[in-house]
Motif scaffolding. Structure first.
Motif, PDB file in Angstrom:
ATOM      1  N   UNK A 205     -24.999  55.334 -39.953  1.00 47.09           N
ATOM      2  CA  UNK A 205     -25.767  56.445 -39.574  1.00 47.09           C
ATOM      3  C   UNK A 205     -26.983  56.299 -38.634  1.00 47.09           C
ATOM      4  N   UNK A 206     -27.737  55.374 -38.902  1.00 45.47           N
ATOM      5  CA  UNK A 206     -28.943  54.852 -38.427  1.00 45.47           C
ATOM      6  C   UNK A 206     -28.688  53.496 -37.700  1.00 45.47           C
ATOM      7  N   UNK A 207     -29.709  52.996 -36.752  1.00 44.20           N
ATOM      8  CA  UNK A 207     -29.478  51.889 -35.948  1.00 44.20           C
ATOM      9  C   UNK A 207     -28.914  50.829 -36.958  1.00 44.20           C
ATOM     10  N   UNK A 208     -27.804  50.124 -36.570  1.00 39.29           N
ATOM     11  CA  UNK A 208     -27.329  48.788 -37.438  1.00 39.29           C
ATOM     12  C   UNK A 208     -27.998  47.634 -36.961  1.00 39.29           C
ATOM     13  N   UNK A 209     -27.758  46.558 -37.878  1.00 41.59           N
ATOM     14  CA  UNK A 209     -28.391  45.314 -37.535  1.00 41.59           C
ATOM     15  C   UNK A 209     -27.213  44.481 -36.601  1.00 41.59           C
ATOM     16  N   UNK A 210     -25.940  44.882 -36.367  1.00 39.37           N
ATOM     17  CA  UNK A 210     -25.133  44.254 -35.713  1.00 39.37           C
ATOM     18  C   UNK A 210     -23.829  44.446 -36.077  1.00 39.37           C
ATOM     19  N   UNK A 211     -22.733  44.043 -35.574  1.00 36.90           N
ATOM     20  CA  UNK A 211     -21.421  44.276 -36.067  1.00 36.90           C
ATOM     21  C   UNK A 211     -20.762  42.966 -36.290  1.00 36.90           C
ATOM     22  N   UNK A 212     -19.976  43.306 -37.432  1.00 37.72           N
ATOM     23  CA  UNK A 212     -19.242  42.144 -38.052  1.00 37.72           C
ATOM     24  C   UNK A 212     -18.015  42.488 -37.947  1.00 37.72           C
ATOM     25  N   UNK A 213     -16.944  41.875 -37.379  1.00 34.45           N
ATOM     26  CA  UNK A 213     -15.506  42.012 -37.501  1.00 34.45           C
ATOM     27  C   UNK A 213     -15.066  40.900 -38.374  1.00 34.45           C
ATOM     28  N   UNK A 214     -13.974  41.649 -39.490  1.00 32.35           N
ATOM     29  CA  UNK A 214     -13.339  40.844 -40.465  1.00 32.35           C
ATOM     30  C   UNK A 214     -12.188  40.822 -40.372  1.00 32.35           C
ATOM     31  N   UNK A 215     -11.387  39.581 -40.597  1.00 38.18           N
ATOM     32  CA  UNK A 215      -9.857  39.390 -40.197  1.00 38.18           C
ATOM     33  C   UNK A 215      -9.337  38.986 -41.589  1.00 38.18           C
ATOM     34  N   UNK A 216      -8.250  39.834 -42.054  1.00 38.47           N
ATOM     35  CA  UNK A 216      -7.633  39.412 -43.583  1.00 38.47           C
ATOM     36  C   UNK A 216      -6.515  38.300 -43.462  1.00 38.47           C
ATOM     37  N   UNK A 217      -6.421  37.880 -44.538  1.00 42.27           N
ATOM     38  CA  UNK A 217      -5.171  36.632 -44.669  1.00 42.27           C
ATOM     39  C   UNK A 217      -3.835  37.240 -44.240  1.00 42.27           C
ATOM     40  N   UNK A 218      -3.031  36.279 -44.415  1.00 39.72           N
ATOM     41  CA  UNK A 218      -1.383  36.465 -44.228  1.00 39.72           C
ATOM     42  C   UNK A 218      -1.014  37.583 -45.136  1.00 39.72           C
ATOM     43  N   UNK A 219      -0.516  38.498 -44.872  1.00 41.45           N
ATOM     44  CA  UNK A 219       0.162  39.649 -45.525  1.00 41.45           C
ATOM     45  C   UNK A 219      -0.661  40.509 -46.259  1.00 41.45           C
ATOM     46  N   UNK A 220      -2.036  40.344 -46.004  1.00 39.05           N
ATOM     47  CA  UNK A 220      -3.280  41.125 -46.208  1.00 39.05           C
ATOM     48  C   UNK A 220      -3.348  42.353 -45.243  1.00 39.05           C
ATOM     49  N   UNK A 221      -4.413  43.004 -45.699  1.00 39.16           N
ATOM     50  CA  UNK A 221      -4.725  44.248 -44.412  1.00 39.16           C
ATOM     51  C   UNK A 221      -6.088  44.424 -44.508  1.00 39.16           C
ATOM     52  N   UNK A 222      -6.570  45.407 -43.721  1.00 39.89           N
ATOM     53  CA  UNK A 222      -7.874  45.941 -43.847  1.00 39.89           C
ATOM     54  C   UNK A 222      -8.157  46.645 -45.056  1.00 39.89           C
ATOM     55  N   UNK A 223      -7.244  46.777 -45.910  1.00 39.74           N
ATOM     56  CA  UNK A 223      -7.237  47.256 -47.042  1.00 39.74           C
ATOM     57  C   UNK A 223      -7.278  46.539 -48.285  1.00 39.74           C
ATOM     58  N   UNK A 224      -7.099  45.240 -48.206  1.00 32.57           N
ATOM     59  CA  UNK A 224      -7.097  44.412 -49.132  1.00 32.57           C
ATOM     60  C   UNK A 224      -8.371  44.307 -49.761  1.00 32.57           C
TER      61      UNK A 224
END
Length: 337
Positions: free
Chosen positions: A61-80
């Motif tokens: 909601x305020x200024x961020x320090x940066x953006x981190x993109x995360x990638x899950x493992x095989x047969x995982x998901x963004x909800x893992x």
């Protein structure tokens, strides 16, 4: 940063590997991840060549320090669980977080007709480029788990060629040699292979309901092991004619990481039942690559105590903070070492 030193049952690699994804740990994670989850919005990314990937973006909601993109493992998901845990920690630390779903992972099966395979690096690079263009930050970071760690490292190795600016990449227990990983799954504790067979079959069933013209419905019912599934799907639904050629396409041993041009950090364990620790000695020597190997932790586990708290999340936040503030000045948000 204290070292990772679990005791008792938590020194068991199978306990570590399983506890990291249990429902009980998910209950423990949710309070920490709630702010990120509430801030998240679902995004469809144009990856080029008509391909699309799905992700979830959470902005401060305020200024961020940066953006981190995360990638899950095989047969995982963004909800893992591990994605929510790491993402929640990073969001709490002041970073925007993008949790990317690989093709046919999470609720994304409808977006592309062709099946996922681990050699589809171009569309992941396309997704990262779109993320960076849509959510510009001076500081862009990338991290991945297991197969997602393999993807993250390959993206980092292609960053200059692709015109990507990544401040740091972190691979957690990344797949190095897919052929050896498959052998470990086949010859190790049967629970792991059964887990991936069940998850992969469920995903393929979802896909065939959406695209029946892919034509594998009857064959899928006959396939009971990972070897049988690979033997059918690789020659019939990838550009590769053999399992060996397919595995070579995303093997990162040897020269694959010679082109790394930005800080890259691997966190691995000596007792990983799926990714053999010896494989990391086969990676290319590169001044930007640092490999941190822990005695315990299993596969993407790193559960540090019986409250199911994660050492890995703290380490990941520390590594990213230290890249922003190399002096390690805690007043600027970095952890001291």
């Amino acid at each position: 940063m204290s070292d990772f030193a679990p005791t008792g049952l938590l020194q068991n690699p199978h306990a570590q590997s399983i506890l990291a994804s249990t429902g009980l740990r998910r209950l423990r994670i949710y309070p920490k991840a709630r702010a990120m989850i509430n801030a998240s919005k679902t995004v469809i990314l144009d990856c080029g060549d008509g391909h699309q990937l799905l992700g979830e973006y959470a902005a401060q909601s305020k200024r961020s320090k940066g953006l981190v993109t995360l990638i899950h493992g095989w047969e995982g998901s963004s909800q893992s669980s591990y994605m929510l845990s790491a993402g929640g920690t990073l969001f709490h630390a002041g970073y925007d977080v993008f949790r990317l779903n690989l093709r046919d992972h999470g609720p994304s099966h409808h977006l592309n007709r062709e099946l996922f395979n681990s050699a589809r690096l171009d569309e992941v690079i396309g997704a990262i480029k779109t993320i960076h263009q849509t959510y510009p930050h001076e500081w862009q970071f990338l991290a991945g788990f297991s197969l997602g760690g393999n993807f993250a490292l390959r993206v980092a190795a292609k960053a200059d060629e692709a015109g990507l600016s990544i401040r740091k990449t972190v691979g957690i227990c990344p797949v190095v040699d897919p052929a050896k990983t498959m052998m470990a799954l086949e010859s190790g504790w049967w629970v792991y292979e059964k887990y991936f067979v069940r998850k992969w079959q469920k995903s393929l069933q979802k896909k065939i309901r959406l695209y029946p013209e892919l034509g594998y419905k009857d064959n899928l019912l006959k396939l009971k092991t990972l070897r049988e599934m690979n033997s059918y799907f690789i020659p019939n639904h990838t550009p590769f004619t053999s399992i060996e050629d397919y595995f070579k396409a995303y093997n990162i041993a040897g020269a694959a990481l010679e082109t790394l041009s930005s800080p890259t950090h691997i966190i691995a364990t000596q007792d990983d039942p799926i990714i053999l620790a010896e494989d990391f000695s086969r990676l290319a020597t590169n001044e930007h690559l640092h490999i941190e190997t822990k005695q315990y932790g299993g596969h993407c586990g790193f559960v540090k105590n019986y409250q199911l708290e994660s050492w890995l999340d703290e380490r990941l936040a520390e590594l990213i903070n230290l890249n922003r503030y190399p002096s390690g000045d805690p007043a600027k948000g970095a952890h001291s070492q």
